[in-house]
Structures are given as C-alpha cells and as structure tokens.
Design a protein around this motif. Structure first.
Motif, PDB file in Angstrom:
ATOM      1  N   PHE A 108      -7.025  -3.458   5.447  1.00 45.69           N
ATOM      2  CA  PHE A 108      -6.954  -3.239   6.889  1.00 45.69           C
ATOM      3  C   PHE A 108      -6.035  -2.051   7.177  1.00 45.69           C
ATOM      4  O   PHE A 108      -6.432  -1.065   7.782  1.00 45.69           O
ATOM      5  N   ILE A 109      -4.817  -2.096   6.677  1.00 40.02           N
ATOM      6  CA  ILE A 109      -3.863  -1.014   6.882  1.00 40.02           C
ATOM      7  C   ILE A 109      -3.926   0.025   5.760  1.00 40.02           C
ATOM      8  O   ILE A 109      -3.657   1.200   5.961  1.00 40.02           O
ATOM      9  N   THR A 110      -4.323  -0.416   4.553  1.00 44.44           N
ATOM     10  CA  THR A 110      -4.311   0.478   3.390  1.00 44.44           C
ATOM     11  C   THR A 110      -5.056   1.800   3.604  1.00 44.44           C
ATOM     12  O   THR A 110      -4.483   2.863   3.353  1.00 44.44           O
ATOM     13  N   PRO A 111      -6.333   1.811   4.039  1.00 41.54           N
ATOM     14  CA  PRO A 111      -7.041   3.099   4.149  1.00 41.54           C
ATOM     15  C   PRO A 111      -6.380   4.097   5.099  1.00 41.54           C
ATOM     16  O   PRO A 111      -6.216   5.260   4.723  1.00 41.54           O
ATOM     17  N   PRO A 112      -5.979   3.693   6.320  1.00 40.87           N
ATOM     18  CA  PRO A 112      -5.318   4.688   7.181  1.00 40.87           C
ATOM     19  C   PRO A 112      -4.005   5.199   6.619  1.00 40.87           C
ATOM     20  O   PRO A 112      -3.743   6.402   6.637  1.00 40.87           O
ATOM     21  N   GLY A 129       0.812  -1.218   0.000  1.00 39.13           N
ATOM     22  CA  GLY A 129       0.000   0.000   0.000  1.00 39.13           C
ATOM     23  C   GLY A 129       0.840   1.260   0.000  1.00 39.13           C
ATOM     24  O   GLY A 129       0.525   2.232  -0.687  1.00 39.13           O
ATOM     25  N   GLY A 130       1.933   1.239   0.783  1.00 40.38           N
ATOM     26  CA  GLY A 130       2.813   2.404   0.826  1.00 40.38           C
ATOM     27  C   GLY A 130       3.472   2.674  -0.521  1.00 40.38           C
ATOM     28  O   GLY A 130       3.543   3.821  -0.977  1.00 40.38           O
ATOM     29  N   TRP A 150       1.053   5.935  -7.241  1.00 41.67           N
ATOM     30  CA  TRP A 150      -0.234   6.437  -7.755  1.00 41.67           C
ATOM     31  C   TRP A 150      -0.983   7.125  -6.612  1.00 41.67           C
ATOM     32  O   TRP A 150      -1.872   6.525  -5.990  1.00 41.67           O
ATOM     33  N   PRO A 151      -0.639   8.375  -6.284  1.00 43.61           N
ATOM     34  CA  PRO A 151      -1.281   9.090  -5.166  1.00 43.61           C
ATOM     35  C   PRO A 151      -2.688   9.547  -5.516  1.00 43.61           C
ATOM     36  O   PRO A 151      -2.953  10.726  -5.725  1.00 43.61           O
ATOM     37  N   SER A 152      -3.606   8.592  -5.565  1.00 46.37           N
ATOM     38  CA  SER A 152      -4.956   8.881  -6.044  1.00 46.37           C
ATOM     39  C   SER A 152      -6.005   8.193  -5.184  1.00 46.37           C
ATOM     40  O   SER A 152      -5.745   7.145  -4.573  1.00 46.37           O
ATOM     41  N   GLY A 153      -7.210   8.766  -5.174  1.00 41.63           N
ATOM     42  CA  GLY A 153      -8.331   8.127  -4.504  1.00 41.63           C
ATOM     43  C   GLY A 153      -8.695   6.803  -5.149  1.00 41.63           C
ATOM     44  O   GLY A 153      -9.241   5.912  -4.481  1.00 41.63           O
ATOM     45  N   TYR A 154      -8.381   6.631  -6.429  1.00 42.06           N
ATOM     46  CA  TYR A 154      -8.660   5.352  -7.100  1.00 42.06           C
ATOM     47  C   TYR A 154      -7.839   4.223  -6.490  1.00 42.06           C
ATOM     48  O   TYR A 154      -8.311   3.082  -6.373  1.00 42.06           O
ATOM     49  N   THR A 155      -6.608   4.515  -6.107  1.00 41.46           N
ATOM     50  CA  THR A 155      -5.753   3.511  -5.472  1.00 41.46           C
ATOM     51  C   THR A 155      -6.368   3.072  -4.149  1.00 41.46           C
ATOM     52  O   THR A 155      -6.415   1.879  -3.831  1.00 41.46           O
ATOM     53  N   LEU A 156      -6.857   4.029  -3.376  1.00 40.57           N
ATOM     54  CA  LEU A 156      -7.529   3.735  -2.112  1.00 40.57           C
ATOM     55  C   LEU A 156      -8.811   2.945  -2.355  1.00 40.57           C
ATOM     56  O   LEU A 156      -9.101   1.962  -1.656  1.00 40.57           O
TER      57      LEU A 156
END
Length: 419
Positions: free
Chosen positions: A325-329, A278-279, A285-291
C-alpha cells in the motif's frame, strides 16, 4: 536548510500532513461510500465516477505543478502553504454536499490540491534529510497515509452504519480541521529551519524549457526510468480499484459496519509497519527488485477476495496493507530522488505522479464498469491483474539497473587495466 537525520520535526509534520493528503482526502471516500450512497443515492458505479473526478483533479494538479515550479522555483514553500491550508478547508466544504454535482466539484478540488501537496511536501521534506536516510524519511512520511486509513476505519460505526446517516459529514469536518492544523504546524517548523540556516540563492544552470525537456527525456527513456514510471502507473490503476470497492464489498456481504471498519483499520495498521520496513529496505537495496517483491505479495493479497472466504479476504487485505500500500509510492519517491538531479526532483516527481494519477483515473472507470457488469467480488479481485503488471515492470526496472551496474563495473575494470 542543513541536512538532518530521517527523524526530525519536518518529517514528523510531513507525516501528519500525509494523514490528510492520502488517508483523509483521497482514500476516506471509499470508506464512506456506503453512507454517502444512502444520503445522495446512486449505484456504486455512479458513485465511482466521483472517484474518477477526484483523480482527474489529481492529474490536472500534477500537470499544472511541474511548469509552475519551473516558473517560480523560489516560491515552492509559499505554494505549499496555501495548498495545504486550502486542502483542509475543501474537506470541510465537501461535508456539506447534497447532490452529485456539488460533491463532484469538491472531489475535483480535493484531488487538484492533494496532487500539489503530495509533491511539494515530499520535495521540501527530502531536501532537509541526508541522502543516505531519504528512504527511511520517505517511509516515515508515507506511513502518515496508513495512519489516516487506520483512523478512518475507526469512524466506521458512525459513517457507514444506517443509524448514522450524516456521520460521514461530521467525519469530513473533523478531518478538515485536523488538516488545517497540520498545515500550520508544518509551515511553522519549515519556516523556523529556514530562518535558522542561511539558504544559498539558486543558480540557473539551464533555461526552463530545456530543463523541462531534460526531465521528460529522463523519465520516459526506456534505458533510464520508463519501467519505473510504468510500474507506478499500473500500481495506481490496481490499488485504487481495491481501495474503492473493498468496503462496499464487505458491506454487501453483510459484514457489520464495526467489523468492516476494523478491516480498513487493519490495512492502515499494517501499513504503519510497511512504511518503516519499506523505507529501510529501499535504503539497503535501492532496486526495482525490492519494489517488485512488495507488489507481488500485494497481488497475492488482492486475490483473497476470489476465495469468497472472509478469513482469506481479511488476510489478503492485511497483506496489501503490509507490503504494497505504502511501499510503491515511497520506493518510487526514494528511487527518483537517487537517480534524478537535485534541481529536477520536484518536476520529476510531479510528472511521475501524473502517470500515477492517470492510472487511478483509468482504474476507477474500469473498476466501476467491472462492478456494474460482474459484481463487487470480481471487481475487487480485478485489481490483482494490474498490481501484477506493476510488479512485472518493477522487475524489468530492476533488471535494467543490474545491467547498467554490470556495464559500469566493466568500464571501470577496463580503465584500471589501461593503466
């Protein structure tokens, strides 16, 4: 402090602190719930209220921290030092609870302190990392939470097995001692780095009340970060239902405590890779799509309980651990760091965390009501609804980012054409 690569001693000790801040202090409660129920009593709905109390403390902490940082911007390290040590001590104290009220007070204090520690540790650590590597650093720090989940799962035979009634108490004492050691280690490396590099005095660019208003306008503006904050809110709502009631569901299904613990550890083990992947992804790709992609896969994973098949339940739990689990935060942390001014980062993260905490409070209340009314299987599966909403808002944020990028490119072309 001079900026460093993502791999440094501050990041390492931050990750060890997140073992305590997330894995031990907050999410171990869901793992220990069957054991706590045998000693203290009560239904899962009633015990879920204590989870709500924990997140009320978390919300109060986040709401208090932003004005506190604005009032004492030069004392961030002092506040963090006291908070992290006290967090370890409150974990030890909670192990001696004998009734609901006592445990509730400890859970409130733990929530309040973990809110402070989450924001301050991340803020201090991110200040020490090069901007291009902050996504990786965030991933390394948040994977400490996954490691905490993994370790907590290994305690399962001694915490939820009926033959070890007091096992959850011993586990919390051990976790608290580890927390104090991690706090002291983090403070040592941060103090050493601050002493090695001359730190410029902060400059006052605007009054505190104007700065606070600016942060709220930035985060709650539908053309800026509102959709990202909404995604974080619904993620908190959905994930806490899943993590609070998954182990009680497995125990209720007759799964041996060792296997239930291994499922929990499996989520944590998968999350170790999630933090790294995730990091790297959010840096690339610093985007909301990645999230949104991680949240969507997590939604599918949470639906595994609906099948009433243990293979798909375990596969779904692993998927949740691996991608959502960790990705969104960590991605929210990294995206905020990219899009808010340096001086406003800690208050912004504090406010975003307050929305996340609000989602967790609502989630524990709603989850408890659903479990009481419709049973554990439907209660756990209901988390997928709110994870899906989080994914949708993350996608909307990605779409908004894309529109702003296109608009910026067109303005640049117009300026160049004018010459």
């Amino acid at each position: 402090m001079g900026t460093k690569s993502a791999w440094n001693w501050i990041t390492l000790w931050s990750s060890l602190l997140f073992v305590v801040i997330l894995g031990f202090s907050r999410l171990s409660y869901g793992m220990f719930l069957p054991g706590i129920q045998r000693v203290i009593g009560g239904s899962y709905g009633q015990l879920g209220i204590l989870g709500t109390v924990n997140f009320i403390g978390y919300l109060v902490g986040t709401l208090c921290l932003s004005p506190l940082i604005s009032r004492f911007p030069d004392h961030k390290h002092v506040i963090n030092r006291m908070t992290c040590v006290l967090l370890g001590l409150t974990l030890i104290g909670s192990a001696f609870s004998d009734h609901f009220t006592q445990l509730g007070l400890w859970r409130f204090a733990i929530g309040w302190l973990s809110a402070f520690a989450t924001v301050l540790v991340l803020s201090i650590a991110m200040d020490a990392v090069r901007p291009t590597e902050r996504g990786v650093a965030s991933g390394l720090i948040w994977l400490g939470g996954s490691a905490g989940i993994l370790v907590t799962g290994l305690f399962a035979p001694f915490t939820i097995d009926p033959s070890h009634l007091q096992g959850w108490r011993y586990a919390w004492v051990i976790m608290g001692v580890f927390g104090v050691i991690a706090a002291l280690g983090f403070e040592f490396v941060v103090t050493r780095e601050r002493g090695a590099v001359k730190i410029p005095a902060p400059t006052e660019s605007e009054p505190r009340d104007q700065e606070s208003n600016h942060v709220y306008r930035l985060l709650l503006n539908s053309n800026k970060l509102l959709f990202l904050i909404a995604s974080y809110f619904f993620f908190g709502w959905g994930y806490i239902i899943y993590f609070t009631y998954l182990i009680p569901y497995l125990v209720n299904q007759g799964i041996p405590s060792l296997y239930a613990g291994l499922v929990w550890s499996g989520i944590g083990f998968a999350g170790l890779f999630n933090g790294w992947i995730g990091g790297k992804a959010i840096d690339r790709w610093p985007s909301g799509y990645t999230l949104a992609s991680g949240l969507t896969l997590g939604t599918i994973g949470a639906c595994g309980v609906i099948t009433n098949n243990m293979f798909f339940t375990v596969l779904g739990a692993t998927t949740v651990g691996l991608v959502s689990f960790i990705t969104p935060p960590l991605m929210t942390t990294a995206l905020l760091r990219r899009h808010v001014p340096h001086h406003a980062y800690a208050p912004s993260l504090s406010i975003a965390t307050a929305f996340f905490a609000s989602g967790q409070i609502i989630g524990t209340i709603v989850g408890g009501l659903i479990v009481e009314q419709y049973g554990l299987p439907f209660g756990v599966a209901s988390s997928a609804i709110f994870m899906a909403l989080a994914a949708a808002f993350a996608a909307l944020y990605g779409l908004q980012q894309r529109k702003l990028e296109i608009r910026h490119c067109l303005s640049v072309v117009e300026v160049e054409a004018s010459y």
